[in-house]
Every structure is written in C-alpha cells, then in structure tokens.
Scaffold this active site. Structure first.
Site, PDB file in Angstrom:
ATOM      1  N   HIS A   1       4.762   5.849  11.632  1.00 14.67           N
ATOM      2  CA  HIS A   1       4.578   5.819  10.467  1.00 14.67           C
ATOM      3  C   HIS A   1       3.529   6.917  10.204  1.00 14.67           C
ATOM      4  CE1 HIS A   1       3.279   4.279   6.590  1.00 14.67           C
ATOM      5  NE2 HIS A   1       2.899   3.114   6.798  1.00 14.67           N
TER       6      HIS A   1
ATOM      7  N   ARG B   1      11.266   4.054   3.454  1.00 14.43           N
ATOM      8  CA  ARG B   1      11.011   3.016   4.480  1.00 14.43           C
ATOM      9  C   ARG B   1      12.331   2.228   4.961  1.00 14.43           C
ATOM     10  NH1 ARG B   1       5.977  -1.073   4.707  1.00 14.43           N
ATOM     11  NH2 ARG B   1       4.863   1.042   5.261  1.00 14.43           N
TER      12      ARG B   1
ATOM     13  N   LYS C   1      26.176  -3.953  -0.018  1.00 16.80           N
ATOM     14  CA  LYS C   1      27.302  -3.591  -0.132  1.00 16.80           C
ATOM     15  C   LYS C   1      28.140  -2.963   1.018  1.00 16.80           C
ATOM     16  CE  LYS C   1      27.338  -2.942  -5.022  1.00 16.80           C
ATOM     17  NZ  LYS C   1      27.649  -2.001  -6.160  1.00 16.80           N
TER      18      LYS C   1
ATOM     19  N   ARG D   1       0.725  -1.122   0.119  1.00 22.58           N
ATOM     20  CA  ARG D   1      -0.174  -0.020  -0.050  1.00 22.58           C
ATOM     21  C   ARG D   1       1.046   1.188  -0.055  1.00 22.58           C
ATOM     22  NH1 ARG D   1      -2.946  -3.739   2.002  1.00 22.58           N
ATOM     23  NH2 ARG D   1      -0.747  -4.372   2.920  1.00 22.58           N
ATOM     24  N   THR D   2       1.914   1.320   0.949  1.00 19.68           N
ATOM     25  CA  THR D   2       2.589   2.574   0.856  1.00 19.68           C
ATOM     26  C   THR D   2       3.217   2.721  -0.003  1.00 19.68           C
ATOM     27  OG1 THR D   2       2.474   2.164   3.496  1.00 19.68           O
ATOM     28  CG2 THR D   2       4.007   3.990   2.718  1.00 19.68           C
TER      29      THR D   2
HETATM   30  C1  NCD Z   1       1.514  -1.123   8.400  1.00 22.29           C
HETATM   31  C2  NCD Z   1       3.162  -0.937   8.328  1.00 22.29           C
HETATM   32  O1  NCD Z   1       4.051  -1.284   7.539  1.00 22.29           O
HETATM   33  O2  NCD Z   1       3.286  -0.540   9.823  1.00 22.29           O
HETATM   34  N1  NCD Z   1       1.293  -1.456   6.850  1.00 22.29           N
HETATM   35  C3  NCD Z   1       1.066  -0.278   6.192  1.00 22.29           C
HETATM   36  O3  NCD Z   1       1.674   0.602   5.892  1.00 22.29           O
HETATM   37  N2  NCD Z   1      -0.517   0.111   5.772  1.00 22.29           N
HETATM   38  C4  NCD Z   1       0.992  -1.913   8.977  1.00 22.29           C
HETATM   39  C5  NCD Z   1       1.556  -3.452   9.312  1.00 22.29           C
HETATM   40  O4  NCD Z   1       2.431  -3.839   8.580  1.00 22.29           O
HETATM   41  O5  NCD Z   1       1.234  -4.318  10.080  1.00 22.29           O
END
Ligand code: NCD
Length: 308
Positions: free
Chosen positions: A133, A105, A84, A54-55
């Site tokens: 997040h 991320r 590396k 999703r993100t």
């Molecule tokens: C979440 C995350 O990555 O923290 N997912 C997301 O970005 N919607 C929640 C999860 O992974 O449980």
C-alpha cells in the site's frame, strides 16, 4: 524526476520522497486557499475491488480539489465486468481509454503490477491484497516527518497484524531508505512479520527486533504504529483470528509509559486496538495522519499528471 506508475514503496528514493513531501506541503497551502484548477479536464478513475473509505475518498477529494474529474467503480468485484468474468488486464485496457490515471485497489498481491504491464496510463496501487500500500506508506512517512521533525534516527514499534498488513510492509520498504532506524516488531505469534521483509531490512542494514512486551517497547520508541488484525485474510480460520485479536491494545496505561513527544499512528480503520480514551492525547496522531493522505495524494496526482 518524472513519476509514472506508483506500484511499490521500494521505487521511491530519498530525492523523490523529498519532492513528494515538498509538493504535499504546497498542496496544504492550496487546500487552505480553496483549491486550484491545476488538473482541469484531467480524469481519474478509481477502481476498487476491496472496501475502502479513506483511500478512495481522499484520492477523489484530491482530484476534485485540483479541479479534475473523477469516474469510479466501487465494489468492482461485484459491480464491474469482473462479475461477468472479465480479466483485470482487459478491464484496465478499457479504462485507459476513459481516464488519465487509474487508482486500483485489488484483493490479489501483484495486481497493480499486472495492471501496469498492459497500459501506459499511470496506475496507482491503492492496496493489492496482502502485498503493498505504497501511498499509505508515503503519507505515513510524511506524518512522521511532520510530527517528529525528521526521519533519520527514529525508532518505531510496528504492532498487530504484521503478516497480513500491507501498510507495515510498504512502510518497512520506505524506512529502509533512511539512516539509523530501529524497528521493533510486536505481533501475536501467528501474525509475525514475514521473512521477505526481514531479509530486505537486513540487506539494507536496518536494525529490527521482534519483541512481545508492548509496554517495555512503548517506553523506548518515537512512534507506535498500531494495526488492525486483518480479518478478511483469515478465511474460515476464525479461531486463529480470535487468538490474534485483542492481544495488543493502545490505551491510557500504555500512553502513560510513552515518551512525551512520541506519537501513536494507525492506518485505520481501528477495531478496538486503540481505545477512544487515547484520542484526546496530543500524541494521538492517527486522525492527522489520515488528513495527510489528502495532501500526499494531491501531490502524487500533480506529479503524475502535470507536465510542466
Ligand atoms: C489499510 C488497508 O487498506 O490496508 N487501510 C487504509 O487504507 N488506510 C489498513 C487496514 O485496512 O487495516
């Protein structure tokens, strides 16, 4: 108000929140009308050291729908120069030469902050290990605002892995900006909400209670925010993971005690903690919530990259 890096949920005051939400609804109109070229010739880099559907895709879709370009390294832990031995700081210094905004991320708490300390190119924290997040929390608040009609005065149950879930941590920080909020924490014993968040809520006058009977809580709240037990944070503690999973489940029995205008949210992915039988109920808001992620991320990109 000029937005620069997006690192932690606490950085957003109510005014900025309102501006982001207003821009997000403008973005809903733009998407309905086939997109725009507002960000033409701008480049966004997505640099992901942890899995994501999703993100990453909603950020990339957001950029495309605003006419911008995307460069990406998925699975950066294995496929970027990190494999590396390059430091995150060096990687960011390189990418800032290629992109106008960097969506990061990472598996370590504090990584986005470290990245932001070495560059002037906006860094967007798309999840830093068990840390935060913030863009998820923004889309969660936008969803509550749209579905319930207001933010002040709501009662919300946060359920599941509250110790390792970064989405609930960021959401607590944003809820602390609102008035008359009640939070019910419902978590298996070994994954209760951490003290730093509880102290922050107390300091900001937010009422919270820790409870164990989800059914009793479900009948009282406006929002059930269910979460996945974060298996990747347990390492080899498989027994602990097994003990925490499957304890709290949202199913049709739970729906039957919920208020008729309450909603069920989940950042997704779900691993069985919301039964598919819930999906058809109008109170199941999690797919609409994921869709809102696109509009919020378009809004953030516009606010970061358009200098009108
Ligand atoms: C979440 C995350 O990555 O923290 N997912 C997301 O970005 N919607 C929640 C999860 O992974 O449980």
């Amino acid at each position: 108000m000029r937005l620069h890096h997006v690192i932690r949920a606490q950085q957003f005051g109510r005014n900025v929140l309102a501006e982001i939400f207003e821009t997000a609804s403008e973005m809903e109109r733009i998407v309905r009308h086939g997109g725009s070229d507002l960000l033409a010739r701008k480049v966004m880099a997505t640099v992901f050291y942890e899995p994501s559907t999703r993100t990453r895709l909603s950020f990339e879709s957001a950029m495309h729908r605003l006419g911008g370009e995307v460069i990406a390294t998925e699975n950066a832990r294995e496929f970027s120069s990190a494999a590396k031995g390059e430091t995150l700081e060096d990687t960011i210094r390189i990418i800032e030469g290629y992109a106008d905004v960097i969506v990061l991320r990472h598996y370590e708490s504090g990584a986005a902050e470290r990245a932001a300390s070495v560059t002037d190119v906006p860094i967007i924290n798309a999840g830093d290990g068990p840390g935060q997040h913030p863009t998820q929390a923004l889309l969660d608040m936008y969803t509550i605002q749209k579905e319930i009609g207001h933010l002040d005065g709501i009662s919300i149950a946060m359920v599941g892995d509250l110790a390792n879930g970064r989405t609930v941590r960021s959401l607590c920080y944003l809820l602390a900006k609102c008035e008359d909020i009640t939070i019910h924490f419902v978590a298996p014993e070994i994954v209760q909400m951490k003290d730093d968040i509880k102290e922050y809520l107390t300091k900001h006058g937010i009422a919270f209670v820790e409870e164990s009977d989800l059914k009793a809580v479900a009948s009282k709240v406006d929002v059930i925010y269910q979460t996945r037990i974060q298996k990747e944070r347990f390492g080899d503690r498989i027994e602990d993971y097994n003990r925490a999973s499957g304890v709290y489940i949202v199913d049709r029995h739970l729906l039957s005690v919920m208020k008729p205008d309450a909603i069920v949210m989940h950042p997704l992915p779900r691993i069985g903690e919301i039964k598919p039988e819930v999906d058809g109920d109008h109170r199941a808001a999690y797919f609409r919530q994921a869709q809102n992620g696109l509009y919020i991320r378009m809004a953030l990109l516009k606010m970061l990259l358009c200098n009108e």
